[in-house]
Design a protein around this motif. Structure first.
Motif, short mmCIF file in Angstrom:
data_model
loop_
_atom_site.label_atom_id
_atom_site.label_comp_id
_atom_site.label_asym_id
_atom_site.label_seq_id
_atom_site.Cartn_x
_atom_site.Cartn_y
_atom_site.Cartn_z
N PRO A 142 -20.03 4.68 -14.92
CA PRO A 142 -19.83 4.75 -16.53
C PRO A 142 -18.48 4.06 -16.63
CG PRO A 142 -19.30 6.94 -15.71
CD PRO A 142 -20.16 6.04 -14.44
N GLU A 143 -18.01 3.64 -17.68
CA GLU A 143 -16.95 2.77 -18.03
C GLU A 143 -15.64 3.57 -17.73
OE1 GLU A 143 -16.64 -0.47 -18.91
OE2 GLU A 143 -18.89 -0.84 -18.51
N SER A 144 -15.85 4.73 -18.11
CA SER A 144 -14.61 5.73 -17.88
C SER A 144 -14.10 5.69 -16.44
CB SER A 144 -14.98 7.05 -18.46
OG SER A 144 -16.06 8.02 -17.51
N VAL A 145 -15.03 5.50 -15.41
CA VAL A 145 -14.67 5.30 -14.14
C VAL A 145 -14.14 4.15 -13.75
CG1 VAL A 145 -15.55 5.52 -11.70
CG2 VAL A 145 -16.25 7.25 -13.54
N ILE A 146 -14.94 3.02 -14.30
CA ILE A 146 -14.49 1.81 -13.97
C ILE A 146 -13.19 1.32 -14.38
CG2 ILE A 146 -15.27 -0.59 -14.18
CD1 ILE A 146 -17.88 0.22 -14.07
N GLU A 147 -12.76 1.84 -15.59
CA GLU A 147 -11.55 1.22 -16.17
C GLU A 147 -10.33 2.08 -16.15
OE1 GLU A 147 -12.80 0.61 -20.42
OE2 GLU A 147 -13.79 -1.19 -19.90
N SER A 148 -10.54 2.83 -14.83
CA SER A 148 -9.28 3.71 -14.38
C SER A 148 -8.17 3.03 -14.58
CB SER A 148 -9.64 4.61 -13.31
OG SER A 148 -10.83 5.30 -13.27
N THR A 149 -6.88 3.57 -14.84
CA THR A 149 -5.64 3.03 -14.82
C THR A 149 -4.88 2.70 -13.50
OG1 THR A 149 -4.53 5.04 -15.26
CG2 THR A 149 -5.17 3.54 -17.08
N VAL A 194 -5.52 3.86 -8.99
CA VAL A 194 -6.42 4.21 -7.69
C VAL A 194 -6.62 5.60 -7.65
CG1 VAL A 194 -6.77 4.10 -5.03
CG2 VAL A 194 -5.71 2.11 -6.34
N ASN A 195 -5.55 6.47 -7.97
CA ASN A 195 -5.73 7.80 -7.95
C ASN A 195 -6.63 7.98 -9.08
OD1 ASN A 195 -4.32 8.29 -5.38
ND2 ASN A 195 -2.31 8.44 -6.35
N ALA A 196 -6.40 7.58 -10.17
CA ALA A 196 -7.32 8.10 -11.41
C ALA A 196 -8.63 7.67 -11.25
CB ALA A 196 -6.50 7.20 -12.64
N PHE A 197 -8.77 6.68 -10.71
CA PHE A 197 -10.25 6.25 -10.05
C PHE A 197 -10.89 7.10 -9.48
CE2 PHE A 197 -13.19 4.01 -7.33
CZ PHE A 197 -14.06 3.56 -8.23
N LYS A 198 -10.16 7.47 -8.01
CA LYS A 198 -10.70 8.46 -7.31
C LYS A 198 -11.25 9.94 -7.97
CE LYS A 198 -7.80 8.06 -3.83
NZ LYS A 198 -6.98 8.12 -2.58
N SER A 199 -10.16 10.29 -8.66
CA SER A 199 -10.34 11.57 -9.44
C SER A 199 -11.61 11.41 -10.77
CB SER A 199 -9.21 11.88 -10.47
OG SER A 199 -9.38 13.09 -11.11
N ASN A 200 -11.64 10.33 -11.20
CA ASN A 200 -12.65 10.27 -12.20
C ASN A 200 -14.00 10.01 -11.43
OD1 ASN A 200 -10.84 10.15 -14.26
ND2 ASN A 200 -10.90 7.96 -14.44
N LEU A 201 -14.05 9.47 -10.13
CA LEU A 201 -15.24 9.13 -9.52
C LEU A 201 -15.73 10.44 -8.99
CD1 LEU A 201 -17.27 6.99 -8.47
CD2 LEU A 201 -15.79 6.88 -6.46
#
Length: 71
Positions: free
Chosen positions: A29-36, A38-45
């Protein structure tokens, strides 16, 4: 940002890492891809994957007794 996968003419490119992950990346989903970050990306993923049906249990405990018996 969605990725576009080019047609591969040779098996070397067909099974390349980048060719294999494009479909997985585009399914996020876009909410994971557009993380601000790397740590936010891992958390969202992790949050996204925790809500999905488990295909691979990456947190599974490994039974070391089998390997100890072989040694």
């Amino acid at each position: 940002m969605k990725l576009f996968k080019l047609q591969a003419n040779k098996d070397v490119r067909k099974y390349n890492f980048t060719a294999r992950v494009v479909d997985v990346w585009n399914s996020l989903p876009e909410s994971v891809i557009e993380s601000t970050s790397v740590n936010a990306f891992k958390s969202n993923l992790d949050k996204y994957w925790s809500k999905q049906e488990v295909l691979i249990n990456y947190k599974a405990k490994i039974d070391t007794g089998y390997w100890k018996a072989l040694l």
